[in-house]
Design a protein around this motif. Structure first.
Motif, PDB file in Angstrom:
ATOM      1  N   UNK A 175       7.942   5.102   6.115  1.00 37.15           N
ATOM      2  CA  UNK A 175       7.659   6.099   5.082  1.00 37.15           C
ATOM      3  C   UNK A 175       8.040   5.615   3.688  1.00 37.15           C
ATOM      4  N   UNK A 176       9.112   4.822   3.592  1.00 40.14           N
ATOM      5  CA  UNK A 176       9.619   4.459   2.273  1.00 40.14           C
ATOM      6  C   UNK A 176       9.370   3.018   1.873  1.00 40.14           C
ATOM      7  N   UNK A 177       9.114   2.153   2.862  1.00 42.23           N
ATOM      8  CA  UNK A 177       8.972   0.729   2.566  1.00 42.23           C
ATOM      9  C   UNK A 177      10.323   0.056   2.346  1.00 42.23           C
ATOM     10  N   UNK A 178      11.401   0.749   2.731  1.00 45.39           N
ATOM     11  CA  UNK A 178      12.751   0.216   2.542  1.00 45.39           C
ATOM     12  C   UNK A 178      13.009  -0.948   3.486  1.00 45.39           C
ATOM     13  N   UNK A 179      13.980  -1.757   3.126  1.00 49.37           N
ATOM     14  CA  UNK A 179      14.406  -2.845   3.987  1.00 49.37           C
ATOM     15  C   UNK A 179      15.215  -2.318   5.160  1.00 49.37           C
ATOM     16  N   UNK A 180      15.501  -3.194   6.097  1.00 48.23           N
ATOM     17  CA  UNK A 180      16.200  -2.790   7.313  1.00 48.23           C
ATOM     18  C   UNK A 180      17.594  -2.239   7.019  1.00 48.23           C
ATOM     19  N   UNK A 181      18.355  -2.919   6.194  1.00 48.30           N
ATOM     20  CA  UNK A 181      19.732  -2.489   5.909  1.00 48.30           C
ATOM     21  C   UNK A 181      19.722  -1.156   5.165  1.00 48.30           C
ATOM     22  N   UNK A 182      18.861  -1.047   4.177  1.00 50.79           N
ATOM     23  CA  UNK A 182      18.778   0.203   3.408  1.00 50.79           C
ATOM     24  C   UNK A 182      18.384   1.375   4.303  1.00 50.79           C
ATOM     25  N   UNK A 183      17.406   1.163   5.172  1.00 47.04           N
ATOM     26  CA  UNK A 183      16.956   2.227   6.074  1.00 47.04           C
ATOM     27  C   UNK A 183      18.059   2.609   7.053  1.00 47.04           C
ATOM     28  N   UNK A 184      18.763   1.618   7.587  1.00 49.14           N
ATOM     29  CA  UNK A 184      19.849   1.879   8.535  1.00 49.14           C
ATOM     30  C   UNK A 184      20.927   2.711   7.866  1.00 49.14           C
ATOM     31  N   UNK A 185      21.300   2.357   6.647  1.00 48.89           N
ATOM     32  CA  UNK A 185      22.329   3.107   5.928  1.00 48.89           C
ATOM     33  C   UNK A 185      21.873   4.536   5.636  1.00 48.89           C
ATOM     34  N   UNK A 186      20.615   4.702   5.278  1.00 47.29           N
ATOM     35  CA  UNK A 186      20.099   6.042   4.988  1.00 47.29           C
ATOM     36  C   UNK A 186      20.103   6.916   6.240  1.00 47.29           C
ATOM     37  N   UNK A 187      19.681   6.354   7.355  1.00 49.05           N
ATOM     38  CA  UNK A 187      19.644   7.109   8.609  1.00 49.05           C
ATOM     39  C   UNK A 187      21.067   7.418   9.078  1.00 49.05           C
ATOM     40  N   UNK A 188      21.976   6.471   8.936  1.00 47.45           N
ATOM     41  CA  UNK A 188      23.376   6.739   9.273  1.00 47.45           C
ATOM     42  C   UNK A 188      23.937   7.871   8.426  1.00 47.45           C
ATOM     43  N   UNK A 189      23.569   7.867   7.136  1.00 45.75           N
ATOM     44  CA  UNK A 189      24.017   8.933   6.246  1.00 45.75           C
ATOM     45  C   UNK A 189      23.481  10.294   6.667  1.00 45.75           C
ATOM     46  N   UNK A 190      22.222  10.349   7.063  1.00 47.39           N
ATOM     47  CA  UNK A 190      21.651  11.601   7.550  1.00 47.39           C
ATOM     48  C   UNK A 190      22.367  12.062   8.805  1.00 47.39           C
ATOM     49  N   UNK A 191      22.650  11.141   9.704  1.00 46.55           N
ATOM     50  CA  UNK A 191      23.328  11.495  10.957  1.00 46.55           C
ATOM     51  C   UNK A 191      24.741  12.011  10.697  1.00 46.55           C
ATOM     52  N   UNK A 192      25.464  11.369   9.782  1.00 48.03           N
ATOM     53  CA  UNK A 192      26.830  11.799   9.488  1.00 48.03           C
ATOM     54  C   UNK A 192      26.860  13.143   8.776  1.00 48.03           C
TER      55      UNK A 192
ATOM     56  N   UNK B 171       0.827  -1.204   0.000  1.00 46.58           N
ATOM     57  CA  UNK B 171       0.000   0.000   0.000  1.00 46.58           C
ATOM     58  C   UNK B 171       0.862   1.255   0.000  1.00 46.58           C
ATOM     59  N   UNK B 172       2.046   1.177   0.613  1.00 41.58           N
ATOM     60  CA  UNK B 172       2.942   2.336   0.649  1.00 41.58           C
ATOM     61  C   UNK B 172       3.663   2.561  -0.667  1.00 41.58           C
ATOM     62  N   UNK B 173       3.825   1.520  -1.462  1.00 44.64           N
ATOM     63  CA  UNK B 173       4.541   1.644  -2.724  1.00 44.64           C
ATOM     64  C   UNK B 173       3.740   2.540  -3.664  1.00 44.64           C
ATOM     65  N   UNK B 174       4.391   3.493  -4.241  1.00 43.14           N
ATOM     66  CA  UNK B 174       3.740   4.402  -5.166  1.00 43.14           C
ATOM     67  C   UNK B 174       3.171   5.641  -4.497  1.00 43.14           C
ATOM     68  N   UNK B 175       3.145   5.637  -3.174  1.00 40.47           N
ATOM     69  CA  UNK B 175       2.636   6.804  -2.456  1.00 40.47           C
ATOM     70  C   UNK B 175       3.730   7.863  -2.444  1.00 40.47           C
ATOM     71  N   UNK B 176       3.402   9.110  -2.758  1.00 39.89           N
ATOM     72  CA  UNK B 176       4.426  10.153  -2.771  1.00 39.89           C
ATOM     73  C   UNK B 176       4.991  10.379  -1.367  1.00 39.89           C
ATOM     74  N   UNK B 177       6.289  10.607  -1.312  1.00 37.55           N
ATOM     75  CA  UNK B 177       6.976  10.814  -0.039  1.00 37.55           C
ATOM     76  C   UNK B 177       7.473  12.252   0.015  1.00 37.55           C
ATOM     77  N   UNK B 178       7.133  12.955   1.073  1.00 43.60           N
ATOM     78  CA  UNK B 178       7.662  14.293   1.278  1.00 43.60           C
ATOM     79  C   UNK B 178       9.028  14.128   1.955  1.00 43.60           C
ATOM     80  N   UNK B 179      10.077  14.212   1.165  1.00 46.06           N
ATOM     81  CA  UNK B 179      11.434  13.932   1.649  1.00 46.06           C
ATOM     82  C   UNK B 179      11.868  14.872   2.770  1.00 46.06           C
ATOM     83  N   UNK B 180      11.446  16.117   2.704  1.00 42.06           N
ATOM     84  CA  UNK B 180      11.862  17.071   3.734  1.00 42.06           C
ATOM     85  C   UNK B 180      11.203  16.744   5.078  1.00 42.06           C
ATOM     86  N   UNK B 181       9.944  16.374   5.059  1.00 52.52           N
ATOM     87  CA  UNK B 181       9.260  15.983   6.298  1.00 52.52           C
ATOM     88  C   UNK B 181       9.905  14.716   6.855  1.00 52.52           C
TER      89      UNK B 181
END
Length: 84
Positions: free
Chosen positions: A64-81, A30-40
């Motif tokens: 928010x994105x439907x990403x897998x655990x590893x992908x989400x962890x890497x994205x959040x780590x990137x935001x933190x760094x 259901x989340x796939x294809x739903x627009x994501x407000x990246x800034x929020x």
């Protein structure tokens, strides 16, 4: 306990696990294809990081994105760094 009771309890447990898996897959589809407000999303994840709740940041990103655990962890780590 008798064997039939143990088997019945086991069958109910397996059934509950299967239902949880099916509902999780439906929710992800259901989340796939739903627009994501990246800034929020970025603000929400950074707020979780500011609270020292890295796990919640990953959870927010995954929801928010439907990403897998590893992908989400890497994205959040990137935001933190990138924030430092």
């Amino acid at each position: 306990m008798t064997l039939p009771v143990i088997l019945a309890i086991g069958a109910v447990g397996v059934g509950m696990i299967l239902i949880a898996v099916v509902l999780d897959r439906r929710a992800r589809r259901a989340r796939i294809g739903r627009p994501i407000d990246r800034e929020v999303l970025r603000v929400d994840v950074l707020a979780a990081i500011d609270r020292n709740d890295f796990v919640e940041g990953v959870r927010i990103y995954r929801r928010a994105t439907g990403a897998g655990l590893v992908e989400a962890k890497e994205a959040v780590e990137g935001l933190a760094l990138n924030r430092r």
